[in-house]
Structure formats: structure tokens, C-alpha cells
Design a protein around this motif. Structure first.
Motif, short mmCIF file in Angstrom:
data_model
loop_
_atom_site.label_atom_id
_atom_site.label_comp_id
_atom_site.label_asym_id
_atom_site.label_seq_id
_atom_site.Cartn_x
_atom_site.Cartn_y
_atom_site.Cartn_z
N LEU A 397 14.39 -29.99 -21.05
CA LEU A 397 15.25 -28.84 -21.35
C LEU A 397 16.73 -29.21 -21.19
CD1 LEU A 397 13.37 -25.92 -19.53
CD2 LEU A 397 13.73 -26.14 -21.99
N GLY A 398 17.04 -29.89 -20.07
CA GLY A 398 18.42 -30.25 -19.82
C GLY A 398 18.94 -31.25 -20.82
N ASN A 399 18.13 -32.25 -21.14
CA ASN A 399 18.56 -33.29 -22.07
C ASN A 399 18.82 -32.73 -23.46
OD1 ASN A 399 19.15 -36.07 -22.49
ND2 ASN A 399 17.26 -36.25 -23.65
N ALA A 400 17.96 -31.80 -23.90
CA ALA A 400 18.17 -31.18 -25.22
C ALA A 400 19.49 -30.43 -25.26
CB ALA A 400 17.01 -30.24 -25.53
N ALA A 401 19.80 -29.70 -24.18
CA ALA A 401 21.05 -28.94 -24.16
C ALA A 401 22.27 -29.86 -24.09
CB ALA A 401 21.05 -27.98 -22.98
N PHE A 402 22.22 -30.89 -23.23
CA PHE A 402 23.35 -31.82 -23.12
C PHE A 402 23.65 -32.46 -24.48
CE2 PHE A 402 22.33 -32.41 -18.43
CZ PHE A 402 23.53 -31.91 -17.98
N SER A 403 22.61 -32.97 -25.15
CA SER A 403 22.83 -33.65 -26.43
C SER A 403 23.27 -32.67 -27.51
CB SER A 403 21.54 -34.36 -26.87
OG SER A 403 21.23 -35.40 -25.97
N GLY A 404 22.75 -31.44 -27.47
CA GLY A 404 23.17 -30.43 -28.45
C GLY A 404 24.65 -30.12 -28.33
N PHE A 405 25.13 -29.92 -27.09
CA PHE A 405 26.56 -29.65 -26.89
C PHE A 405 27.41 -30.88 -27.24
CE2 PHE A 405 25.18 -26.10 -24.07
CZ PHE A 405 25.88 -25.10 -24.70
N ALA A 406 26.86 -32.07 -26.97
CA ALA A 406 27.63 -33.29 -27.23
C ALA A 406 27.99 -33.43 -28.71
CB ALA A 406 26.84 -34.51 -26.77
N GLY A 435 22.68 -30.36 -37.47
CA GLY A 435 21.47 -30.36 -38.30
C GLY A 435 20.61 -31.59 -38.05
N PHE A 436 21.28 -32.74 -37.94
CA PHE A 436 20.54 -33.99 -37.69
C PHE A 436 19.84 -33.93 -36.33
CE2 PHE A 436 20.52 -38.11 -35.54
CZ PHE A 436 19.70 -38.82 -36.40
N TYR A 437 20.59 -33.49 -35.30
CA TYR A 437 19.99 -33.49 -33.96
C TYR A 437 18.84 -32.48 -33.87
CZ TYR A 437 19.28 -33.30 -28.98
OH TYR A 437 18.68 -33.33 -27.75
N MET A 438 19.02 -31.31 -34.47
CA MET A 438 17.94 -30.31 -34.47
C MET A 438 16.70 -30.88 -35.16
SD MET A 438 18.83 -27.30 -33.09
CE MET A 438 18.01 -26.00 -33.97
N ALA A 439 16.92 -31.58 -36.28
CA ALA A 439 15.79 -32.16 -37.02
C ALA A 439 15.06 -33.20 -36.17
CB ALA A 439 16.29 -32.79 -38.32
N SER A 440 15.83 -33.95 -35.37
CA SER A 440 15.19 -34.97 -34.52
C SER A 440 14.31 -34.34 -33.45
CB SER A 440 16.25 -35.87 -33.87
OG SER A 440 16.92 -35.18 -32.82
N LEU A 441 14.62 -33.09 -33.08
CA LEU A 441 13.81 -32.40 -32.08
C LEU A 441 12.59 -31.73 -32.68
CD1 LEU A 441 16.52 -30.59 -29.87
CD2 LEU A 441 15.25 -32.66 -29.31
N PHE A 442 12.74 -31.19 -33.89
CA PHE A 442 11.69 -30.30 -34.40
C PHE A 442 11.00 -30.79 -35.67
CE2 PHE A 442 14.76 -27.52 -32.14
CZ PHE A 442 13.91 -27.12 -31.12
N VAL A 443 11.51 -31.85 -36.31
CA VAL A 443 10.88 -32.35 -37.53
C VAL A 443 10.26 -33.72 -37.22
CG1 VAL A 443 11.23 -33.03 -39.94
CG2 VAL A 443 12.54 -31.13 -38.97
N PRO A 447 13.03 -39.51 -36.56
CA PRO A 447 12.81 -40.15 -35.25
C PRO A 447 13.74 -39.62 -34.16
CG PRO A 447 13.05 -41.78 -37.02
CD PRO A 447 13.46 -40.47 -37.60
N GLY A 448 13.28 -39.71 -32.93
CA GLY A 448 14.09 -39.29 -31.80
C GLY A 448 14.95 -40.42 -31.23
N GLY A 456 20.56 -38.11 -30.10
CA GLY A 456 21.77 -37.37 -29.71
C GLY A 456 23.02 -38.21 -29.92
N LEU A 457 22.98 -39.50 -29.54
CA LEU A 457 24.14 -40.38 -29.71
C LEU A 457 24.36 -40.70 -31.18
CD1 LEU A 457 26.29 -41.93 -28.09
CD2 LEU A 457 24.80 -43.92 -28.20
N VAL A 458 23.28 -40.94 -31.91
CA VAL A 458 23.41 -41.21 -33.35
C VAL A 458 24.01 -40.00 -34.06
CG1 VAL A 458 22.11 -41.72 -35.46
CG2 VAL A 458 21.50 -42.87 -33.32
#
Length: 492
Positions: A397-406, A435-443, A447-448, A456-458
Motif C-alpha cells: 500500500l505504501g509503495n504504491a502511494a509513494f511511487s504514484g506521488f513521485a 497512466g504508465f504507472y497505473m498500468a504497471s499496477l493493474f494491467v 511489467p512492474g 515507478g522510477l521508469v
């Protein structure tokens, strides 16, 4: 049962003390939006430093961090304790100082207001607010999940997960609605100091009980599964993973609404500069004892069921009942000090960047205040019900939020320092990276990770490139105001 009663009395007593501080602050709070959200931009060094510190600390620090150190070794200190402390201090200077100058000159309260004004776009303002609220939701959930699991473990199930999560939700709502930023900042200062003291006492207490740091380290070395903890490098802590995690967390923190909004709240330039200079020291002082407790627990004979949090169990094993409850109260303080600030900032993003520009431009200050408080209740309650499903681990949960805000950080940084950024450029950069980061989480097809580097960094790199490319091939809109970020600010 007497032990459980004592534990609950200590924790509830602490929560009531925090509520009392909030109510005192309420009596001193003006009924203006700027005072409710930013304490009228009057915070001094100690309060600004500790409110930012306590706001950043959360269930992620007290439970996810020690859990990772327990499972994978103490290198986690390098990521969260050292690298992130330095990265965020630098960003506080680079982004925060300029934001503070802009806030002083133009009266901005939110990041969306600041960007929307510069680029002459209420849609960009709404986009930033929408993205921020989207990632804020799982991070509020993280605190409720942490509180529920902590109280359930500490009381051996007498307090259920649902009751623990509900308890912290009710207290958060009560004092955010009553106190605003002034009360939040005061309680954060109390909570930050309390967390530091109890964590160090906990570390010393546990080490005294097991024979000192040498004995605890020897226990790690004597266990085949943990002997590798004494040397750097493992299949988990790869250089790509360490850098990806440290960078996305550091940049994500700078864009957290509850942290970013504190860039506007400093009482003076000197306060701001002293605060970010002291920041890395404060991080090391807290994260080292907290994470080392998790790492040493791996070598000690403490039974940790799968999925349980390490910290309450090692305290339960080596310290008296009352002290373990006191430390968990400190952890609850960490969760509350994050959640109350998130709810306060979330309400400001909703009222000022979504409701006012898109629903009612004539919204009065008094009605905005009522709407903000109502938003706190709705948001916290919705997050509570979602937390009952425990959809992921605290780290996930924390990692998803950190990378999303980043994903927001680099387009914002470019906008602050590069005159050629256009409305189309920053909008495209934010949309593409999100859009890219959301896709990496849910599509599943996205790839993650890429050669060990996190999505998140990419995504941050993608957002940077698209912001630059689109800005170079587009012209600024007629109502953009490039000059306000560069002329007459006096930044050094």
C-alpha cells in the motif's frame, strides 16, 4: 484481562491527550481557510520540523519498515533512513523553498493552485488535485490497517482488527475537524517527540534484556537464515531495487499533499532553511532504532506468525506490558499524525482545486470551511470501510502511494525552474507518467520492473521526457503567466 485493560487505558489515554491539545488549538484558530489549512503561515522551526517529521512517519515506518528488516536484513536503513532523509532534504530546499516564496507572494494554499495560476488552467489544477486524492486514499487506508493489526496483536485479539481501525478513524476525524493545521501541528510536535523517546527506550530495553547489541548480533550470525544480514548485498537488496525505492520514496514524499503543503506554512525563510538542514539527522535518529529492532528480532527466539507485525511482538516478549502499550501508543501517534494531516490536506485539495473551480466559484470562506470538514468525515469513513478488506500488505500500500506521488515531482520541478515548460507539456507529462504507472499496477501485460528498475522510477523518467518534448514543440497558451515563477521572487 488486566493486562489488556492496562494496555487499552494507556493507548486511549494518549489519544485523549492528543485530542485535548487539538481542542486548545481550536480555541486559537481563526475561521479563515488560510488559518485552517496553513496556521496563517506562522510555524516556527521546532513545530515545522516536528510536524513534517510526524506527518511523514506512519504505519509504514513502525510496522512495514521493521517487517522488511526482519525478513530481508537491516539494509533497509540505507534506503529509508539515510538515502531518503538526504533526498527529501535536498528536495525541500529545491522545491520547497521556491514554493514558500511563491506562497508568500501570491497566497497559494495548494500545489494545484500554484500550478493552475502559472499555466492559466483550472483543468491542470483539477488534474493535480485528482491525482493527489487518488494516491492519498490508499495511504490513509495504510494507517487504518496498521492501527487495526497493531491493537489486535498487542491485545491477543481482545480488540479486533475492525475495532482498532475504527478507533483511530474516530479520533482522526474528531481533532482534524476541530483543530485545523494549528492543532495538527501542535499534536504532531508532541507525537514526534514522544515517538523518538519511546523508540530509543524500547531499543535500549530490548538490548538490555538480550545481553546487549553484541549478543543480539551474534544471534543473527548463528542462525543460517540470518547470517547473511551481517554483510551488504542480497537477492532482495539489489542496487536497482535500492535506488528505485529510495528515489521514488524521496520524490513521492515531496509531492505528498500533507508534506508539500507544509512548504507554504513556514513563518520565515530562516525557519525553512533550519528545518530542512536538520531533517536528515531526525530521520536517522528514528529509523535506525526502529529498523534495527526488526532486524535483531530475526535472530532472537521470538515467534512471529506469517503476516504479523514484528514490533509489537518483540516488545511483548522483552518489555513490560505497560511499556509495550506505550510504544504502540507512539506508533498509533505516528499513524494519526500522518492521517490527520492527509485528511486536512485532502480536504483543501477537494474544496479549493475541485469544488471551487468546477462547482461553485462564489464559494464563501465559511461555507468552504464546512465543506472541508464534511470532506474529512466522508474521506476517512470511506478509507475505513475499504481498509476492512485488507487488500494488500502495508508495504504494498505504501509503495504504491509513494511511487504514484513521485510521478508528479519531475514535471513540477521543471515548471519551477525551466521557463519553456508549457501547459500542454506539463499536462502531457503528468498524464503519461500516471497512466504508465497505473498500468504497471493493474494491467498484467505491463511489467512492474525493467531490468530490476521499478516501474515507478521508469514512469518518472517517462514523465520528464514527455514534459520536455511536448513543451519544446508547443507554444505557451495566451493566459499562461511564465513570469510569476521567475521575476521578483528573490530566490537565492
Amino acid at each position: 484481562m488486566r493486562a489488556v485493560t492496562l494496555q487499552l487505558a494507556i493507548i486511549v489515554g494518549y489519544l485523549l491527550l492528543a485530542l485535548a491539545v487539538g481542542l486548545v488549538a481550536y480555541r486559537l484558530t481563526d475561521r479563515t481557510a488560510e488559518d485552517f489549512y496553513l496556521a496563517s503561515r506562522t510555524l516556527g522551526t521546532v513545530v515545522l520540523l516536528f510536524t513534517t517529521f510526524a506527518t511523514l512517519l506512519s504505519a509504514f515506518t513502525f510496522f512495514a519498515g521493521p517487517n522488511i528488516a526482519y525478513a530481508q536484513g537491516p539494509e533497509w536503513i540505507l534506503v529509508m533512513g539515510l538515502m531518503d532523509g538526504i533526498i527529501f532534504a535536498i528536495l525541500w530546499y529545491v522545491i520547497g523553498y521556491k514554493q514558500w516564496l511563491l506562497g508568500q507572494q501570491y497566497g497559494y494554499v495548494t500545489l494545484g493552485e500554484m500550478l493552475g495560476d502559472r499555466f492559466g488552467s483550472r483543468w491542470l489544477r483539477g488534474l493535480v488535485a485528482g491525482v493527489s486524492l487518488l494516491w492519498l486514499f490508499p495511504y490513509v487506508m495504510l494507517q487504518q490497517v496498521g492501527a487495526g493489526t497493531a491493537l489486535e496483536a498487542l491485545t491477543d485479539g481482545v480488540v479486533s482488527y475492525e475495532l482498532g481501525a475504527g478507533l483511530i478513524t474516530v479520533f482522526m476525524i474528531l481533532y482534524v475537524v476541530a483543530a485545523g493545521m494549528r492543532g495538527v501541528a501542535w499534536t504532531d510536535t508532541l507525537q514526534g517527540a514522544f515517538m523518538l523517546v519511546t523508540t530509543w527506550v524500547a531499543l535500549l530495553w530490548v538490548l538490555a534484556a538480550v545481553g546487549g547489541p553484541g549478543a543480539a548480533t551474534a544471534a543473527l550470525a548463528s542462525t543460517p537464515d540470518t547470517a547473511g544480514y551481517l554483510s551488504l548485498g542480497s537477492g532482495y537488496y539489489t542496487p536497482q531495487w535500492i535506488l528505485s525505492t529510495a528515489i521514488t520514496i524521496g520524490f513521492g514524499v515531496a509531492m505528498f499533499p500533507q508534506v508539500n503543503q507544509r512548504f507554504f506554512a513556514a513563518g520565515s525563510k530562516a525557519v525553512l532553511k533550519r528545518s530542512f538542514a536538520l531533517w536528515p539527522i531526525l530521520c536517522v535518529l528514528l529509523f535506525v532504532p526502529s529498523f534495527m529492532l526488526g532486524a535483531w528480532a530475526a535472530g532472537l527466539e521470538v515467534s512471529i506468525p506469517e503476516g504479523a507485525n514484528v514490533l509489537p511482538l518483540i516488545l511483548d516478549a522483552y518489555t513490560p506490558t505497560w511499556f509495550a502499550a506505550l510504544v504502540i501508543a507512539g506508533a498509533m501517534a505516528a499513524m494519526m499524525s500522518s492521517s490527520d494531516s492527509m485528511l486536512l490536506s485532502g480536504s483543501s485539495y477537494f474544496t479549493r482545486d475541485l469544488y471551487r473551480p468546477f462547482v461553485d466559484r462564489t464559494l464563501s470562506d465559511s461555507r468552504e470551511g464546512l465543506l472541508a470538514r464534511g470532506g474529512v468525515v466522508v474521506f476517512a469513513t470511506a478509507a475505513f470501510f475499504a481498509s476492512l478488506f485488507q487488500p494488500a500488505t502495508l508495504f504494498d500500500l505504501g509503495n504504491a502511494a509513494f511511487s504514484g506521488f513521485a510521478q508528479l515531482a519531475l514535471p513540477v520541478l521543471l515548471a519551477l525552474y525551466w521557463r519553456k515548460v508549457t501547459r500542454a507539456g506539463i499536462t502531457a507529462g503528468i498524464l503519461a507518467s500516471q497512466g504508465f504507472y497505473m498500468a504497471s499496477l493493474f494491467v498484467a501485460a505491463v511489467p512492474g520492473s525493467y531490468a530490476g528498475w521499478s516501474a515507478g522510477l521508469v514512469g518518472m523518467g517517462l514523465g520528464l521526457l514527455i514534459t520536455i518534448a511536448v513543451s519544446l514543440v508547443t507554444s505557451p497558451a495566451a493566459d499562461e503567466q511564465r513570469a510569476i515563477y521567475f521575476d521578483g521572487l528573490g530566490a537565492d
